[in-house]
Design an enzyme around this catalytic site. Structure first.
Site, PDB file in Angstrom:
ATOM      1  N   GLY A  17       0.853  -1.197   0.000  1.00  0.00           N
ATOM      2  CA  GLY A  17       0.000   0.000   0.000  1.00  0.00           C
ATOM      3  C   GLY A  17       0.878   1.233   0.000  1.00  0.00           C
ATOM      4  O   GLY A  17       2.095   1.133   0.109  1.00  0.00           O
ATOM      5  N   GLY A  19       1.236   4.133   2.304  1.00  0.00           N
ATOM      6  CA  GLY A  19       0.849   4.781   3.570  1.00  0.00           C
ATOM      7  C   GLY A  19       1.266   6.248   3.516  1.00  0.00           C
ATOM      8  O   GLY A  19       1.669   6.756   2.476  1.00  0.00           O
ATOM      9  N   SER A  20       1.224   6.882   4.693  1.00  0.00           N
ATOM     10  CA  SER A  20       1.680   8.282   4.740  1.00  0.00           C
ATOM     11  C   SER A  20       3.189   8.272   4.500  1.00  0.00           C
ATOM     12  O   SER A  20       3.892   7.370   4.905  1.00  0.00           O
ATOM     13  CB  SER A  20       1.431   8.877   6.130  1.00  0.00           C
ATOM     14  OG  SER A  20       0.439   8.154   6.796  1.00  0.00           O
ATOM     15  N   PHE A  21       3.683   9.223   3.800  1.00  0.00           N
ATOM     16  CA  PHE A  21       5.118   9.440   3.562  1.00  0.00           C
ATOM     17  C   PHE A  21       5.746   8.521   2.539  1.00  0.00           C
ATOM     18  O   PHE A  21       6.918   8.693   2.216  1.00  0.00           O
ATOM     19  CB  PHE A  21       5.932   9.322   4.870  1.00  0.00           C
ATOM     20  CG  PHE A  21       5.624  10.400   5.847  1.00  0.00           C
ATOM     21  CD1 PHE A  21       4.755  10.169   6.880  1.00  0.00           C
ATOM     22  CD2 PHE A  21       6.149  11.674   5.686  1.00  0.00           C
ATOM     23  CE1 PHE A  21       4.436  11.172   7.774  1.00  0.00           C
ATOM     24  CE2 PHE A  21       5.848  12.681   6.582  1.00  0.00           C
ATOM     25  CZ  PHE A  21       4.987  12.426   7.623  1.00  0.00           C
ATOM     26  N   GLY A  22       5.014   7.492   2.085  1.00  0.00           N
ATOM     27  CA  GLY A  22       5.692   6.706   1.059  1.00  0.00           C
ATOM     28  C   GLY A  22       5.051   5.347   0.834  1.00  0.00           C
ATOM     29  O   GLY A  22       4.093   4.961   1.501  1.00  0.00           O
ATOM     30  N   VAL A  23       5.657   4.628  -0.113  1.00  0.00           N
ATOM     31  CA  VAL A  23       5.121   3.327  -0.517  1.00  0.00           C
ATOM     32  C   VAL A  23       5.661   2.253   0.426  1.00  0.00           C
ATOM     33  O   VAL A  23       6.800   2.329   0.896  1.00  0.00           O
ATOM     34  CB  VAL A  23       5.560   3.022  -1.977  1.00  0.00           C
ATOM     35  CG1 VAL A  23       5.185   1.600  -2.364  1.00  0.00           C
ATOM     36  CG2 VAL A  23       4.924   4.031  -2.927  1.00  0.00           C
ATOM     37  N   VAL A  24       4.804   1.271   0.721  1.00  0.00           N
ATOM     38  CA  VAL A  24       5.200   0.173   1.622  1.00  0.00           C
ATOM     39  C   VAL A  24       5.176  -1.145   0.839  1.00  0.00           C
ATOM     40  O   VAL A  24       4.203  -1.435   0.149  1.00  0.00           O
ATOM     41  CB  VAL A  24       4.235   0.069   2.817  1.00  0.00           C
ATOM     42  CG1 VAL A  24       4.645  -1.060   3.745  1.00  0.00           C
ATOM     43  CG2 VAL A  24       4.196   1.391   3.578  1.00  0.00           C
ATOM     44  N   LYS A  42       9.111   0.664   4.270  1.00  0.00           N
ATOM     45  CA  LYS A  42       8.493   1.922   3.821  1.00  0.00           C
ATOM     46  C   LYS A  42       9.571   2.757   3.140  1.00  0.00           C
ATOM     47  O   LYS A  42      10.554   3.128   3.794  1.00  0.00           O
ATOM     48  CB  LYS A  42       7.881   2.680   4.996  1.00  0.00           C
ATOM     49  CG  LYS A  42       7.355   4.072   4.628  1.00  0.00           C
ATOM     50  CD  LYS A  42       6.454   4.663   5.692  1.00  0.00           C
ATOM     51  CE  LYS A  42       5.041   4.175   5.516  1.00  0.00           C
ATOM     52  NZ  LYS A  42       4.040   4.983   6.243  1.00  0.00           N
ATOM     53  N   ASP A 136       0.265  11.967  14.128  1.00  0.00           N
ATOM     54  CA  ASP A 136      -0.562  11.571  12.968  1.00  0.00           C
ATOM     55  C   ASP A 136      -1.339  10.306  13.281  1.00  0.00           C
ATOM     56  O   ASP A 136      -1.385   9.376  12.470  1.00  0.00           O
ATOM     57  CB  ASP A 136       0.332  11.383  11.730  1.00  0.00           C
ATOM     58  CG  ASP A 136      -0.502  11.264  10.442  1.00  0.00           C
ATOM     59  OD1 ASP A 136       0.043  10.816   9.422  1.00  0.00           O
ATOM     60  OD2 ASP A 136      -1.711  11.590  10.484  1.00  0.00           O
ATOM     61  N   ARG A 140      -5.752   4.907   9.536  1.00  0.00           N
ATOM     62  CA  ARG A 140      -4.854   4.497   8.437  1.00  0.00           C
ATOM     63  C   ARG A 140      -3.465   4.128   8.956  1.00  0.00           C
ATOM     64  O   ARG A 140      -2.721   3.414   8.305  1.00  0.00           O
ATOM     65  CB  ARG A 140      -4.764   5.617   7.397  1.00  0.00           C
ATOM     66  CG  ARG A 140      -4.196   6.899   7.935  1.00  0.00           C
ATOM     67  CD  ARG A 140      -4.111   8.042   6.931  1.00  0.00           C
ATOM     68  NE  ARG A 140      -3.698   9.269   7.615  1.00  0.00           N
ATOM     69  CZ  ARG A 140      -4.536  10.089   8.231  1.00  0.00           C
ATOM     70  NH1 ARG A 140      -5.843   9.846   8.226  1.00  0.00           N
ATOM     71  NH2 ARG A 140      -4.099  11.161   8.876  1.00  0.00           N
ATOM     72  N   ASN A 141      -3.128   4.638  10.164  1.00  0.00           N
ATOM     73  CA  ASN A 141      -1.798   4.352  10.741  1.00  0.00           C
ATOM     74  C   ASN A 141      -1.856   3.330  11.868  1.00  0.00           C
ATOM     75  O   ASN A 141      -0.910   3.202  12.642  1.00  0.00           O
ATOM     76  CB  ASN A 141      -1.175   5.660  11.246  1.00  0.00           C
ATOM     77  CG  ASN A 141      -0.785   6.551  10.079  1.00  0.00           C
ATOM     78  OD1 ASN A 141      -0.473   6.059   8.998  1.00  0.00           O
ATOM     79  ND2 ASN A 141      -0.853   7.844  10.285  1.00  0.00           N
ATOM     80  N   ASP A 154       3.954   4.603  12.037  1.00  0.00           N
ATOM     81  CA  ASP A 154       4.158   5.989  11.576  1.00  0.00           C
ATOM     82  C   ASP A 154       4.315   7.000  12.697  1.00  0.00           C
ATOM     83  O   ASP A 154       4.257   8.194  12.444  1.00  0.00           O
ATOM     84  CB  ASP A 154       3.004   6.440  10.674  1.00  0.00           C
ATOM     85  CG  ASP A 154       3.343   6.142   9.209  1.00  0.00           C
ATOM     86  OD1 ASP A 154       2.550   6.480   8.333  1.00  0.00           O
ATOM     87  OD2 ASP A 154       4.409   5.553   8.965  1.00  0.00           O
TER      88      ASP A 154
HETATM   89  N1  LIG Z   1       4.401  -2.576   8.807  1.00  0.00           N
HETATM   90  C1  LIG Z   1       3.400  -2.850   7.888  1.00  0.00           C
HETATM   91  N2  LIG Z   1       2.964  -4.119   7.743  1.00  0.00           N
HETATM   92  C2  LIG Z   1       1.963  -4.384   6.870  1.00  0.00           C
HETATM   93  C3  LIG Z   1       1.331  -3.405   6.148  1.00  0.00           C
HETATM   94  N3  LIG Z   1       1.774  -2.120   6.283  1.00  0.00           N
HETATM   95  C4  LIG Z   1       2.803  -1.809   7.133  1.00  0.00           C
HETATM   96  C5  LIG Z   1       2.996  -0.421   7.019  1.00  0.00           C
HETATM   97  C6  LIG Z   1       4.009   0.412   7.626  1.00  0.00           C
HETATM   98  C7  LIG Z   1       3.672   1.536   8.393  1.00  0.00           C
HETATM   99  C8  LIG Z   1       4.671   2.347   8.923  1.00  0.00           C
HETATM  100  C9  LIG Z   1       6.001   2.031   8.684  1.00  0.00           C
HETATM  101  O1  LIG Z   1       7.038   2.823   9.137  1.00  0.00           O
HETATM  102  C10 LIG Z   1       7.055   3.250  10.467  1.00  0.00           C
HETATM  103  C11 LIG Z   1       6.696   2.394  11.504  1.00  0.00           C
HETATM  104  C12 LIG Z   1       6.793   2.869  12.806  1.00  0.00           C
HETATM  105  C13 LIG Z   1       7.235   4.178  13.055  1.00  0.00           C
HETATM  106  C14 LIG Z   1       7.564   5.014  11.993  1.00  0.00           C
HETATM  107  C15 LIG Z   1       7.468   4.542  10.681  1.00  0.00           C
HETATM  108  C16 LIG Z   1       6.337   0.916   7.931  1.00  0.00           C
HETATM  109  C17 LIG Z   1       5.348   0.105   7.389  1.00  0.00           C
HETATM  110  N4  LIG Z   1       2.089   0.072   6.132  1.00  0.00           N
HETATM  111  C18 LIG Z   1       1.382  -0.961   5.699  1.00  0.00           C
HETATM  112  C19 LIG Z   1       0.312  -0.869   4.680  1.00  0.00           C
HETATM  113  C20 LIG Z   1      -1.041  -0.502   5.265  1.00  0.00           C
HETATM  114  C21 LIG Z   1      -0.965   0.811   4.535  1.00  0.00           C
HETATM  115  O2  LIG Z   1      -2.014   0.960   3.643  1.00  0.00           O
HETATM  116  C22 LIG Z   1       0.315   0.410   3.894  1.00  0.00           C
END
Ligand SMILES: Nc1nccn2c1c(-c1ccc(Oc3ccccc3)cc1)nc2[C@H]1C[C@H](O)C1
Length: 273
Positions: A17, A19-24, A42, A136, A140-141, A154
Site C-alpha cells: 500500500g 501509507g503516509s510518507f511513502g510506498v510500503v 516503507k 498523525d 490508516r496508521n 508511523d
Molecule cells: N508494517 C506494515 N505491515 C503491513 C502493512 N503495512 C505496514 C505499514 C508500515 C507503516 C509504517 C512504517 O514505518 C514506520 C513504523 C513505525 C514508526 C515510523 C514509521 C512501515 C510500514 N504500512 C502498511 C500498509 C497498510 C498501509 O495501507 C500500507
C-alpha cells in the site's frame, strides 16, 4: 545506535500500500547472521529526504524509534540510509485497520472494535511514557498484526521529517490531517500528548463509523470555527455505545489540559465496556 540495513539485504515482494510518507512493500530481510525475516519496508518519498540536515533529524528520530518496544507499537528494525531512505519494520500481516474496517463495515463485531480501542490507548500510553508524540494518529496508521491485535505505526514521522520540532511546517508538500488535528494544532501548529489524545478520539470515531471521513469536505478554517466558536463535535456514530462516545467527547475538550491522559484513557475505555 540505529541499525543500518543495506538495500542488498532486502528481497522485495508485493506492494502493501502507499501509507503516509511513502510506498510500503513486503520484503525478506537477509540478515548478515544468515537469518531471513519477513518485514515491511516503507520507502520515503524523495521530497522527504532531500536536505542533509533533514537526514540528521531523521536519524536522531529513528534512533529513538528503534528503542521503543511494545506489543501495540510497530517495531522498527532499522533503516536504509542510501537514497531513497527506507524504514524496515515488523510486518503486520493483515494491513491497515482503515482498510479492514472499511471493507467489512457493519459486519465488524463491536467487541473487537472495543478491544482495538484499548490496545491503541495502551500503545499510545507507552509512547506518552517515553515522551514520544505521534502527531498523525488515525485508523490508516493503525495496523493489524492478527485478527485481535493492532499496532500503531508511523509514530514520529511527522516530527522526524519536519524540521521544526513541536510545530511542524504546514508545508504544501505534506498532507496535514486537518480533520484529525486538535484546535491548537490547527491554529498554531502546536503538538503534544494532549493533541495526540484529540486524534485518538477521532480514531475511535473512525472505527465506529467504519472509517467514514471526519468533517467531510470542510477546510481547516471551517473545522476550527465549528469546533472552537460553535462547540460542535463529531456526532455519535450510530453503532457506538453512549459510554464510549462520552470517552471520545472527553478527548475533544477544547482546553488541552482538560483532556484525559492515555494512562487515564486505558482505564476509561476498559470501564466503558
Ligand atoms: N508494517 C506494515 N505491515 C503491513 C502493512 N503495512 C505496514 C505499514 C508500515 C507503516 C509504517 C512504517 O514505518 C514506520 C513504523 C513505525 C514508526 C515510523 C514509521 C512501515 C510500514 N504500512 C502498511 C500498509 C497498510 C498501509 O495501507 C500500507
Amino acid at each position: 545506535l540505529t541499525c543500518l540495513i543495506k538495500d542488498s539485504e532486502l528481497a522485495f515482494g508485493d506492494k502493501l500500500g502507499s501509507g503516509s510518507f511513502g510506498v510500503v512493500r513486503k520484503a525478506e530481510w537477509h540478515m548478515p547472521t544468515g537469518q531471513v525475516l519477513p518485514v515491511a519496508v516503507k520507502t520515503l518519498r524523495a521530497s522527504m529526504s532531500r536536505e542533509a540536515d533533514l537526514i540528521t533529524d531523521f536519524l536522531q528520530e529513528v534512533t529513538t524509534m528503534q528503542s521503543l518496544d511494545h506489543p501495540n507499537i510497530i517495531r522498527l528494525y532499522g533503516v536504509v540510509l542510501t537514497q531513497p531512505l527506507k524504514m524496515v519494520t515488523e510486518l503486520a500481516t493483515f494491513g491497515s485497520l482503515y482498510d479492514i474496517v472499511r471493507m467489512r463495515r457493519g459486519s465488524y463485531p463491536l467487541a473487537r472494535l472495543w478491544l482495538f480501542s484499548s490496545q491503541i490507548a495502551a500503545g499510545m500510553e507507552y509512547l506518552e511514557s517515553h515522551h514520544f508524540i505521534h502527531r498523525d494518529l488515525a485508523a490508516r496508521n493503525v495496523l493489524l498484526a492478527s485478527k485481535e491485535l493492532v499496532k500503531i505505526g508511523d509514530f514520529g514521522l511527522m516530527r522526524g521529517l519536519g524540521r521544526d520540532k513541536d510545530h511542524y511546517i504546514m508545508g504544501a508538500h505534506r498532507r496535514i490531517p486537518f480533520a484529525w488535528c486538535a484546535p491548537e494544532s490547527l491554529r498554531v501548529g502546536f503538538f503534544s500528548h494532549a493533541s495526540d489524545v484529540w486524534m485518538y478520539g477521532v480514531t475511535l470515531w473512525e472505527m465506529f463509523t467504519y472509517c467514514e471521513e471526519p468533517w467531510l469536505g470542510l477546510s481547516a478554517r471551517q473545522i476550527l470555527f465549528r469546533v472552537e466558536r460553535e462547540g460542535e463535535r463529531l456526532p455519535r456514530p450510530s453503532d457506538c455505545p453512549q459510554e464510549l462516545y462520552s470517552v471520545m467527547r472527553k478527548c475533544w475538550a477544547c482546553n488541552p489540559t482538560d483532556r484525559p491522559t492515555f494512562a487515564q484513557l486505558t482505564t476509561l475505555v476498559a470501564e466503558a465496556q
